[in-house]
Design an enzyme around this catalytic site. Structure first.
Site, PDB file in Angstrom:
ATOM      1  N   ASP A 113       0.820  -1.218   0.000  1.00  0.00           N
ATOM      2  CA  ASP A 113       0.000   0.000   0.000  1.00  0.00           C
ATOM      3  C   ASP A 113       0.851   1.263   0.000  1.00  0.00           C
ATOM      4  OD1 ASP A 113      -2.281  -1.483  -0.050  1.00  0.00           O
ATOM      5  OD2 ASP A 113      -2.840  -1.152   2.040  1.00  0.00           O
ATOM      6  N   GLY A 114       2.038   1.210   0.624  1.00  0.00           N
ATOM      7  CA  GLY A 114       2.906   2.377   0.634  1.00  0.00           C
ATOM      8  C   GLY A 114       3.339   2.784  -0.766  1.00  0.00           C
ATOM      9  N   ASN A 188      -4.355   8.878   2.339  1.00  0.00           N
ATOM     10  CA  ASN A 188      -4.756   8.221   3.582  1.00  0.00           C
ATOM     11  C   ASN A 188      -5.112   9.217   4.682  1.00  0.00           C
ATOM     12  OD1 ASN A 188      -4.870   5.494   3.206  1.00  0.00           O
ATOM     13  ND2 ASN A 188      -2.901   5.024   4.149  1.00  0.00           N
ATOM     14  N   ARG A 199       6.197  11.331  25.539  1.00  0.00           N
ATOM     15  CA  ARG A 199       5.666  12.681  25.689  1.00  0.00           C
ATOM     16  C   ARG A 199       4.318  12.785  25.008  1.00  0.00           C
ATOM     17  NH1 ARG A 199      10.826  16.613  24.231  1.00  0.00           N
ATOM     18  NH2 ARG A 199      12.256  15.829  25.842  1.00  0.00           N
ATOM     19  N   ASP A 218      -1.316  11.720  22.317  1.00  0.00           N
ATOM     20  CA  ASP A 218      -0.196  11.370  21.438  1.00  0.00           C
ATOM     21  C   ASP A 218      -0.316  12.073  20.090  1.00  0.00           C
ATOM     22  OD1 ASP A 218       0.733   9.753  23.414  1.00  0.00           O
ATOM     23  OD2 ASP A 218       0.434   7.853  22.352  1.00  0.00           O
TER      24      ASP A 218
END
Length: 331
Positions: A113-114, A188, A199, A218
């Site tokens: 998919d990338g 996407n 953090r 996040d």
């Protein structure tokens, strides 16, 4: 003569999400993950023009996959034998693509998919159709295996199939009230996230000048229908029909607030503002990254560009593909 049917206003089958308050006093919007469609219009794929015979075809492959390179070369060899103009390039070879893509009818993407996501951005602004060949793991965007492509290649060259049109989003960043030079398009999602593990980042989310929520989390995902089966799905977001044009907003691991998604209608504009003295990163389709500072605003809205996919199966095949990938269905 048949009397006309009584008009029935289109209403959602579930209650409209209402703002609530978390234990911390931070507002959030509750939305159960649902399979949604935009409206009562027929699906886009039923209204698309018939695919025409191919005159020039590109083949791209993931440069780190020897299997993808081998399949791409075999595809090139078979297409060249039919006297159709064909070119081959690495998915990372921007110069080669720019030289040929404008005149191409189809780009075949060999990888996962990338590789398809990269191709979808690379063909902008040209209305080039994409066909994904699955050599990756998930294959939500890839249509067929190499063996299936070799079998169906004569049909593809003759113009068989239908075109499925996917919405994209575009991002722009405002710093001190002024737009920066960096603009990105995504098939996407656009993700505003923390800069380091351990953090969180504090930010607010607005849509069309209306506050949706203030989070310490996040990050937040702004996804298309295509992205609804990607990162957004992994944090509990809903799955949309692939040709829907809604936008999904999903906070990632918010502190003292539920991580519920909200689905916004076509035409919505989403703004994420980083709180003072905070830092964050903008990631578009997993790349590239843009550093964000306190006060920066990331604006996301529907792009004027779309991604066109050649589909050789019926429209309902999307649900079968998703069901198998998510283990709802057996092979």
């Amino acid at each position: 003569m048949t009397s006309p049917r009584p008009r029935r206003d289109h209403q959602p089958s579930t209650p409209v999400p209402q703002p609530s308050a978390s234990h911390s006093g931070v507002p959030f919007v509750v939305c159960r993950p649902l399979l949604l469609t935009s409206d009562l219009r027929p699906p886009f794929s039923r209204r698309r023009a018939i695919v025409h015979p191919m005159n020039k075809i590109g083949v791209t492959y993931h440069p780190k996959s020897e299997a993808a390179r081998s399949v791409a070369e075999e595809i090139r060899r078979r297409i060249a034998a039919t006297n159709v103009d064909v070119w081959v390039a690495s998915a990372w070879d921007d110069e080669m693509r720019e030289e040929h893509v404008a005149e191409s009818d189809l780009v075949i993407c060999c990888g996962g998919d990338g590789t398809v996501l990269r191709a979808a951005r690379a063909v902008i602004p040209h209305p080039v159709t994409l066909l994904g060949v699955n050599l990756g793991r998930l294959g939500f965007l890839t249509e067929i295996t190499p063996a299936e492509l070799f079998e169906r290649l004569p049909d593809v060259l003759a113009g068989a199939g239908r075109v499925e049109t996917r919405a994209m989003v575009q991002t722009e960043t405002l710093r001190a009230g002024e737009e920066t030079a960096q603009h990105f398009h995504a098939l996407n999602d656009a993700v505003v996230g923390r800069t380091a593990i351990g953090r969180t980042v504090q930010f607010t989310v607005r849509t069309d000048d209306t506050m949706l929520g203030s989070y310490r989390a996040d990050g937040v995902i702004i996804a298309t229908a295509t992205g609804s089966t990607a990162y957004s799905l992994s944090v509990g977001g809903p799955i949309l029909h692939p040709e829907s044009r809604e936008i999904i907003v999903t906070p990632v691991a918010p502190h003292l607030a539920p991580a519920n998604s909200i689905v916004l209608p076509e035409g919505s504009r989403v703004e994420v503002q980083i709180a003072p003295r905070q830092s964050a990163i903008l990631s578009v389709d997993g790349e590239p990254d843009q550093d964000l500072a306190g006060g920066d605003v990331v604006r996301v809205r529907m792009s004027q560009h779309t991604a066109r996919f050649l589909r050789l199966g019926p429209p309902g095949e999307f649900y079968v593909r998703v069901g198998r990938r998510l283990n709802w269905l057996t092979e």
